[in-house]
Design a protein around this motif. Structure first.
Motif, PDB file in Angstrom:
ATOM      1  N   GLU A 206      -1.180 -13.466   8.098  1.00 49.25           N
ATOM      2  CA  GLU A 206      -1.571 -12.059   7.997  1.00 49.25           C
ATOM      3  C   GLU A 206      -3.084 -11.913   7.893  1.00 49.25           C
ATOM      4  O   GLU A 206      -3.685 -11.064   8.552  1.00 49.25           O
ATOM      5  CB  GLU A 206      -0.891 -11.417   6.778  1.00 49.25           C
ATOM      6  CG  GLU A 206      -1.101  -9.916   6.705  1.00 49.25           C
ATOM      7  CD  GLU A 206      -0.428  -9.320   5.476  1.00 49.25           C
ATOM      8  OE1 GLU A 206       0.797  -9.453   5.377  1.00 49.25           O
ATOM      9  OE2 GLU A 206      -1.129  -8.748   4.636  1.00 49.25           O
ATOM     10  N   MET A 207      -3.706 -12.737   7.071  1.00 50.66           N
ATOM     11  CA  MET A 207      -5.148 -12.624   6.919  1.00 50.66           C
ATOM     12  C   MET A 207      -5.876 -13.002   8.198  1.00 50.66           C
ATOM     13  O   MET A 207      -6.855 -12.373   8.577  1.00 50.66           O
ATOM     14  CB  MET A 207      -5.629 -13.488   5.751  1.00 50.66           C
ATOM     15  CG  MET A 207      -7.063 -13.231   5.368  1.00 50.66           C
ATOM     16  SD  MET A 207      -7.395 -11.511   4.947  1.00 50.66           S
ATOM     17  CE  MET A 207      -7.167 -11.571   3.186  1.00 50.66           C
ATOM     18  N   ASN A 210      -5.579 -10.052  10.424  1.00 49.63           N
ATOM     19  CA  ASN A 210      -6.483  -8.970  10.020  1.00 49.63           C
ATOM     20  C   ASN A 210      -7.933  -9.279  10.383  1.00 49.63           C
ATOM     21  O   ASN A 210      -8.668  -8.408  10.841  1.00 49.63           O
ATOM     22  CB  ASN A 210      -6.364  -8.709   8.515  1.00 49.63           C
ATOM     23  CG  ASN A 210      -5.085  -7.962   8.169  1.00 49.63           C
ATOM     24  OD1 ASN A 210      -4.178  -7.854   8.996  1.00 49.63           O
ATOM     25  ND2 ASN A 210      -5.001  -7.454   6.945  1.00 49.63           N
TER      26      ASN A 210
END
Ligand SMILES: *[C@@H]1O[C@H](CO)[C@@H](O)[C@H](O)[C@H]1NC(C)=O
Ligand SMILES: *[C@@H]1O[C@H](CO)[C@@H](O)[C@H](O)[C@H]1NC(C)=O
Ligand SMILES: *[C@@H]1O[C@H](CO)[C@@H](O)[C@H](O)[C@H]1NC(C)=O
Length: 679
Positions: A206-207, A210
């Motif tokens: 997820e990071m 992002n």
């Protein structure tokens, strides 16, 4: 008004270019060579692609539907990626690395809790942890509470605020119009340094997603800059050892993990390389088609701390296979007359790379010194460079190969520099858990670095001057990081584009494209060739590979020999993960002689966190988040940023105590780490 004119002009060039290709196609169609036919077919395919791209873009621009027949449903698929053109270059690019944003970071939390919890220091620790912490006593200046934007050398990862404000500032100061591309060398998530909040695969992915989206958004190319431009300037990410789960561990693909990153980096990986990416997680982007590329190497396949890496000698090893891949690409770049930057997360130094991988990879980089512009890496958090003697590696490897290919290269394993407590050792022990990003024992590493400089310096003394050749070396650049292991930092490079636009840029660009196989075609061959080599047995060698000659010579030898000797013969076969020597008539490239694409300077930017935190406390309203210029490295610091210049600089660093002092200060990003006790 001017913009419109520019657009029309560009459009016309495209049309006339396409017509030329088409004419040539008709004129040559009757020539009898089958190879020629294949080439023509490919050219024809290219026309279709260019045509579709042109018409679909044209439609999007004018909102008219003058060409409904060509703008078919296929056009969106062909759009952009494969046939994009480059924006006019500025001669500048950014290298940013090791951002390490930590979504669990809490302002005012205790340092001992990895900046995750507002507890007194003792209760933040699990039983037993405190003791380890006390025993190490490596804390430079005891500090207890985490500042909003972080604290240098305390060992926490980047707060979300530090990451966001840094990205914002860098993109405002160096927007898409001011730079040509971004080298982004990985580690986009916190360390695994808190037992109470173990990292998860989901969090890592997820990071990374992002961060990718953020890069994409912040460096989008405004539509007003012209037609046919890509959505963003080229952004070339690399996989960090903390971007995988568990950290350091990645196998050869394809697999779910590769597909995930293929998606996350969809706007950075050219479509025709997606399959190849699924195998190695390495890829390149063309900055100027046919001229300049940036290649991102997944260094984890060479990395000592990756438990799946045994060596680069066995064919089933990812590292071995990736070397073959690298070699095929380098050969193709050379054939096309292209230059290339090599980028990656873990620098290819003895401390980090498994020893056969270290030797082979660097030898490849050296044997392609006619086209490699330089090597850009991160991971170490220390701003420095490392000279490596390529000729020496060649002699060692080729000597070893003649005698016995399976020679255990481990005996050459580095004896020094491998002892420091790095944050990325695979074993999960207390130190690692607690000291995630904290600088520990770094002066030990600096000692071995200085030894290397000293060695290079000695060789340049008068009595050695007739044997010393700067072209025997390659130089690796390691950049400071955003994570405040020291102070947050990033780098802006400048390179030579003098003369690039003297001729008609577009004509050159498309001449180049037409002469060669489309990359998609090339990559199909690359796949086949790697498979052939990996599953090699003589009879199954494919035809028309780059290795045809080699195959023939091997088969001739083989026929003469008795079948009983087969095993022995196999051992004596040439190790294809060792590069061929650079052709004698090849001229030294941009890293060695001043020319197009030679590096000319870099500017090092940093955020002085102690000062910033103090200012923020004293007058929060007047304190602006901004990086400062730490230093400029150009021909006033050293003769040039070519290999020769770096080697001479080594000599100066050894001779001149003040210069060495200054170098150390920059190396630790102006934190004064070199003067602390227990460093
Ligand atoms: C990533 O972005 C999404 C959407 O903006 C957000 O909801 C999420 O919290 C972010 N994840 C992290 C780890 O920052
Ligand atoms: C820049 O490139 C030009 C040729 O394109 C060359 O003449 C010049 O010496 C180069 N300068 C540097 C500093 O690399
Ligand atoms: C080199 O850097 C110095 C600052 O250290 C600067 O004053 C000078 O103008 C730079 N020279 C060039 C040619 O860019």
């Amino acid at each position: 008004m001017r913009e419109k004119a520019y657009q029309n002009d560009e459009t016309e060039k495209y049309v006339s270019q396409n017509t030329n290709i088409s004419d040539e196609f008709h004129a040559d169609i009757h020539k009898n060579s089958s190879k020629r036919k294949l080439k023509l077919l490919l050219t024809f395919f290219l026309i279709l692609v260019l045509g579709a791209t042109y018409f679909s873009k044209q439609q999007a621009l004018t909102h008219s539907s003058n060409s409904p027949a060509v703008a078919s449903s296929q056009s969106s698929e062909l759009d952009g990626k494969t046939q994009r053109r480059a924006k006019k270059l500025t001669g500048r690019f950014i290298h940013i690395t090791d951002i390490h944003p930590d979504p669990h970071y809490v302002e005012g939390s205790s340092i001992e809790s990895s900046c995750h919890r507002k507890e007194s220091s003792s209760s933040a620790l699990d039983e037993g942890e405190e003791e380890v912490y006390k025993k190490k006593k490596k804390t430079p200046k005891k500090q207890t509470k985490a500042h909003k934007f972080g604290d240098a050398m305390q060992g926490c990862d980047s707060s979300m605020e530090l990451m966001q404000e840094s990205m914002k500032w860098i993109s405002q100061e160096f927007p898409a119009s001011e730079i040509d591309f971004i080298v982004w060398t990985g580690d986009n998530i916190r360390h695994d340094n808190d037992r109470r909040i173990p990292r998860t695969q989901t969090e890592i992915v997820e990071m990374n997603k992002n961060m990718s989206d953020m890069f994409h958004e912040l460096w989008a190319v405004p539509e007003t800059e012209g037609p046919f431009l890509p959505e963003t300037i080229p952004i070339i990410p690399s996989l960090g050892n903390n971007d995988v789960f568990p950290h350091n561990v990645v196998d050869i693909g394809p697999g779910q993990f590769m597909r995930t990153f293929n998606n996350i980096w969809a706007s950075f990986i050219p479509e025709e390389q997606q399959r190849s990416f699924d195998r190695f997680m390495s890829f390149f982007q063309e900055i100027i088609p046919g001229k300049l590329a940036v290649l991102s190497i997944n260094t984890l396949h060479f990395y000592k701390s990756n438990p799946l890496v045994d060596n680069c000698n066995d064919k089933d090893q990812a590292g071995y296979q990736m070397l073959i891949w690298f070699g095929l690409l380098m050969q193709e770049f050379r054939d096309r007359g292209m230059k290339v930057w090599i980028t990656g997360h873990v620098p290819p130094i003895e401390k980090n790379f498994e020893s056969s991988c270290y030797q082979k990879f660097n030898l490849w980089c050296w044997e392609y010194r006619d086209l490699i512009v330089g090597g850009l890496y991160g991971h170490m958090n220390m701003d420095h460079f490392v000279p490596i003697n390529g000729r020496d590696l060649g002699e060692r490897l080729r000597g070893a190969n003649l005698e016995n290919m399976d020679l255990d290269l481990q005996s050459r394993q580095d004896t020094v520099g491998n002892t420091d407590m790095s944050s990325d050792a695979f074993s999960i022990n207390n130190e690692v858990t607690i000291f995630g990003a904290k600088p520990v024992n770094k002066m030990k590493y600096i000692k071995t670095l200085k030894q290397q400089y000293k060695h290079v310096s000695k060789l340049q003394n008068k009595q050695n001057s007739d044997t010393f050749d700067p072209a025997d070396y390659l130089v690796i650049n390691v950049a400071g990081s955003v994570i405040p292991t020291f102070n947050p930092a990033f780098r802006v490079w400048e390179y030579n584009i003098t003369g690039l636009y003297d001729n008609d840029e577009d004509a050159q660009e498309y001449d180049q494209l037409n002469e060669y196989l489309p990359w998609a075609e090339f990559f199909t061959q690359v796949d086949e060739q790697i498979d052939t080599i990996v599953h090699e047995d003589y009879e199954n060698f494919g035809k028309d590979t780059l290795f045809t000659k080699l195959k023939e010579s091997i088969m001739k030898k083989g026929k003469k020999k008795n079948k009983k000797n087969k095993k022995k013969k196999k051992k004596q076969k040439k190790d294809k993960s060792i590069p061929p020597k650079m052709p004698k008539d090849a001229a030294l490239g941009p890293a060695y002689k001043p020319q197009l694409f030679s590096p000319v300077s870099f500017k090092q930017y940093y955020l002085d966190l102690p000062r910033f935190n103090k200012n923020l406390k004293q007058s929060p309203k007047d304190t602006v988040f901004e990086y400062d210029l730490e230093y400029t490295f150009n021909n006033t610091q050293m003769e040039s940023l070519l290999v020769d210049g770096y080697l001479k600089y080594c000599k100066s660093l050894i001779k001149d105590k003040q210069l060495w002092k200054k170098y150390l200060k920059w190396l630790f990003v102006s934190t004064d780490y070199e003067n602390l006790e227990d460093n």
